[in-house]
Write a protein that holds these residues in place. Structure first.
Motif, PDB file in Angstrom:
ATOM      1  N   GLN A   1      -4.325  -7.204  12.337  1.00 50.95           N
ATOM      2  CA  GLN A   1      -4.867  -6.522  11.362  1.00 50.95           C
ATOM      3  C   GLN A   1      -5.996  -6.786  10.508  1.00 50.95           C
ATOM      4  O   GLN A   1      -6.848  -6.042  10.121  1.00 50.95           O
ATOM      5  N   TYR A   2      -6.125  -8.164  10.176  1.00 48.33           N
ATOM      6  CA  TYR A   2      -7.060  -8.669   9.328  1.00 48.33           C
ATOM      7  C   TYR A   2      -7.864  -9.910   9.965  1.00 48.33           C
ATOM      8  O   TYR A   2      -7.638 -10.932   9.468  1.00 48.33           O
TER       9      TYR A   2
ATOM     10  N   LYS B   1      -0.408  -9.501   3.520  1.00 42.80           N
ATOM     11  CA  LYS B   1      -1.933  -9.208   2.834  1.00 42.80           C
ATOM     12  C   LYS B   1      -1.836  -9.143   1.538  1.00 42.80           C
ATOM     13  O   LYS B   1      -2.823  -9.350   0.654  1.00 42.80           O
TER      14      LYS B   1
ATOM     15  N   ASP C   1       0.763  -1.335  -0.120  1.00 41.34           N
ATOM     16  CA  ASP C   1       0.021   0.037  -0.017  1.00 41.34           C
ATOM     17  C   ASP C   1       0.796   1.181   0.122  1.00 41.34           C
ATOM     18  O   ASP C   1       0.251   2.224  -0.135  1.00 41.34           O
TER      19      ASP C   1
ATOM     20  N   ARG D   1       0.931  -6.007   6.597  1.00 42.80           N
ATOM     21  CA  ARG D   1       0.134  -5.424   5.564  1.00 42.80           C
ATOM     22  C   ARG D   1       0.607  -5.837   4.294  1.00 42.80           C
ATOM     23  O   ARG D   1       0.128  -6.146   3.067  1.00 42.80           O
TER      24      ARG D   1
ATOM     25  N   ASP E   1       3.704  -4.395  11.738  1.00 46.63           N
ATOM     26  CA  ASP E   1       2.629  -4.077  11.373  1.00 46.63           C
ATOM     27  C   ASP E   1       2.781  -3.732   9.680  1.00 46.63           C
ATOM     28  O   ASP E   1       1.724  -4.307   8.896  1.00 46.63           O
ATOM     29  N   ARG E   2       3.588  -3.079   9.408  1.00 46.04           N
ATOM     30  CA  ARG E   2       3.956  -3.012   7.807  1.00 46.04           C
ATOM     31  C   ARG E   2       4.125  -4.360   7.109  1.00 46.04           C
ATOM     32  O   ARG E   2       3.587  -4.533   6.155  1.00 46.04           O
TER      33      ARG E   2
END
Length: 404
Positions: free
Chosen positions: A214-215, A184, A84, A181, A177-178
């Motif tokens: 996070q998901y 994902k 992202d 993502r 956390d990055r």
């Protein structure tokens, strides 16, 4: 580390320091080699026998191992996912072969049982690449659909856009956390539908935890099995890497700033790492393996992956481990077939950290491997592969329900 080993390591470090005292450039190179490996979890301790073998002979041995070793040569269908922040993440897919792949290999892994119709996504550790799963990939290749990817800045993936000032980034450190993502994004690109099994080693396991944090809906709706190998849910700031506490605390105080400065002079530091290859190889072996007679070709394979990680990437990632805490996220895996596996002599993510995970997931299979270090999947590949095959078998009913 014993007093004798500590003295020997100190002697080696002192000798290296004296040899490099001529200029800042040489000194920074030696420091870069040592500190870069510390940041990778390979902090100190060099095999004494390396002092008695000629440098030329060691160089020839490395060249011979690089030329003949088959490890890391498996390739799949390439693809690219876009994170992202715009970072290009490289992955490869190994599809199921017609009729489920090699019959003898399928039977060895699963017996009379049918392999699961899932996609297994492998996430690798810090300063490694997707090739660290070489043996597991070879065993599952053509039998189960698998995705192998390189974390940002590693292998064939681009350095993070947020981290790279040359790409307009802010030089921002990577966070766990990055990485969640990023995973994902890879799943969306390479396995957009159907049931998924997540496998992560070390930092890759932390990445899987961050994904779950996070998901949660992805875990609930599509994930049918999880394997956490040689990893940690947090408290990595307490790991001493087998060193005296005072030394580790001193390193932790100065290391972030030193790494940041070294990242700005990456060209000089990389030259220094190459110049100190013998010291580097001994450190890597100590902190990667526990088996005394590990195959030299495998040891060299691990060394090549780690030394291939640029020092600025080492610096980008280091702060993330001190801040990592995903203990609460483990609850997302409750009720899923889960494998927690660790090397009993792992000095990087000690087995006690895997015990914490197993305590949080009492239904998980917990495997503690004797005579194994941090790179347990390379050191005891058949054991790790067999446990993964068993996980896929245990996840079969979960996969069927997710596919409905």
């Amino acid at each position: 580390m014993s007093e004798t080993s500590a003295q020997a390591a100190a002697a080696v470090a002192d000798a290296a320091g004296q040899a490099a005292a001529g200029t800042w450039r040489r000194g920074a190179g030696v420091a870069g080699a040592a500190i870069g490996v510390v940041a990778a979890g390979a902090a100190a301790g060099v095999a004494i026998e390396r002092l008695t073998v000629g440098r030329g002979m060691r160089r020839k041995a490395r060249l011979a191992l690089d030329a003949s070793g088959p490890y890391g040569t498996l390739r799949g269908t390439p693809g690219t996912a876009r994170a992202d922040d715009g970072t290009q993440l490289y992955y490869e897919v190994d599809e199921v072969e017609p009729e489920g792949g090699s019959t003898p290999r399928r039977r060895r892994l699963f017996g009379r049982r049918t392999p699961l119709p899932v996609t297994v996504v492998f996430s690798h550790g810090y300063c490694l690449t997707q090739d660290s799963w070489h043996f597991q990939r070879a065993a599952l290749r053509g039998v189960v659909r698998c995705v192998h990817w390189d974390q940002r800045g590693h292998g064939r993936s681009a350095r993070g856009v947020e981290q790279d000032p040359g790409a307009g980034g802010e030089g921002r450190p990577v966070t766990i956390d990055r990485l969640g993502r990023d995973l994902k994004a890879v799943i969306d690109a390479a396995a957009p539908d159907g049931p998924v099994v997540l496998v992560g080693h070390s930092m890759g396991g932390m990445t899987v935890m961050a994904l779950a944090d996070q998901y949660p809906e992805l875990i609930r709706d599509r994930v049918v099995g999880v394997a956490l190998v040689g990893t940690s849910p947090g408290n990595l700031g307490e790991v001493n890497y087998g060193l005296p506490a005072a030394g580790v605390n001193a390193i932790r105080r100065v290391l972030p700033g030193v790494l940041k400065a070294m990242g700005r002079r990456a060209d000089l530091i990389e030259k220094g790492r190459r110049a100190t290859a013998d010291l580097f190889a001994g450190i890597v072996k100590r902190y990667s393996f526990a088996t005394r007679d590990v195959d030299p070709a495998i040891a060299r394979f691990a060394e090549r992956m780690i030394e291939g990680t640029p020092i600025d990437v080492v610096a980008d990632f280091y702060p993330a481990f001190q801040e990592h805490d995903k203990t609460a996220a483990l609850a997302r895996f409750a009720g899923l077939p889960t494998l927690v596996l660790a090397g009993e002599q792992d000095l990087v993510t000690p087995s006690e950290h895997s015990e914490v995970i197993a305590e949080r997931l009492p239904d998980a299979e917990f495997v503690l491997v004797p005579d194994a270090g941090h790179l347990v999947m390379l050191e005891h590949p058949e054991l790790v592969t067999d446990r993964l095959a068993d996980l896929l078998t245990r996840a079969k009913e979960k996969a069927r329900s997710a596919a409905v």
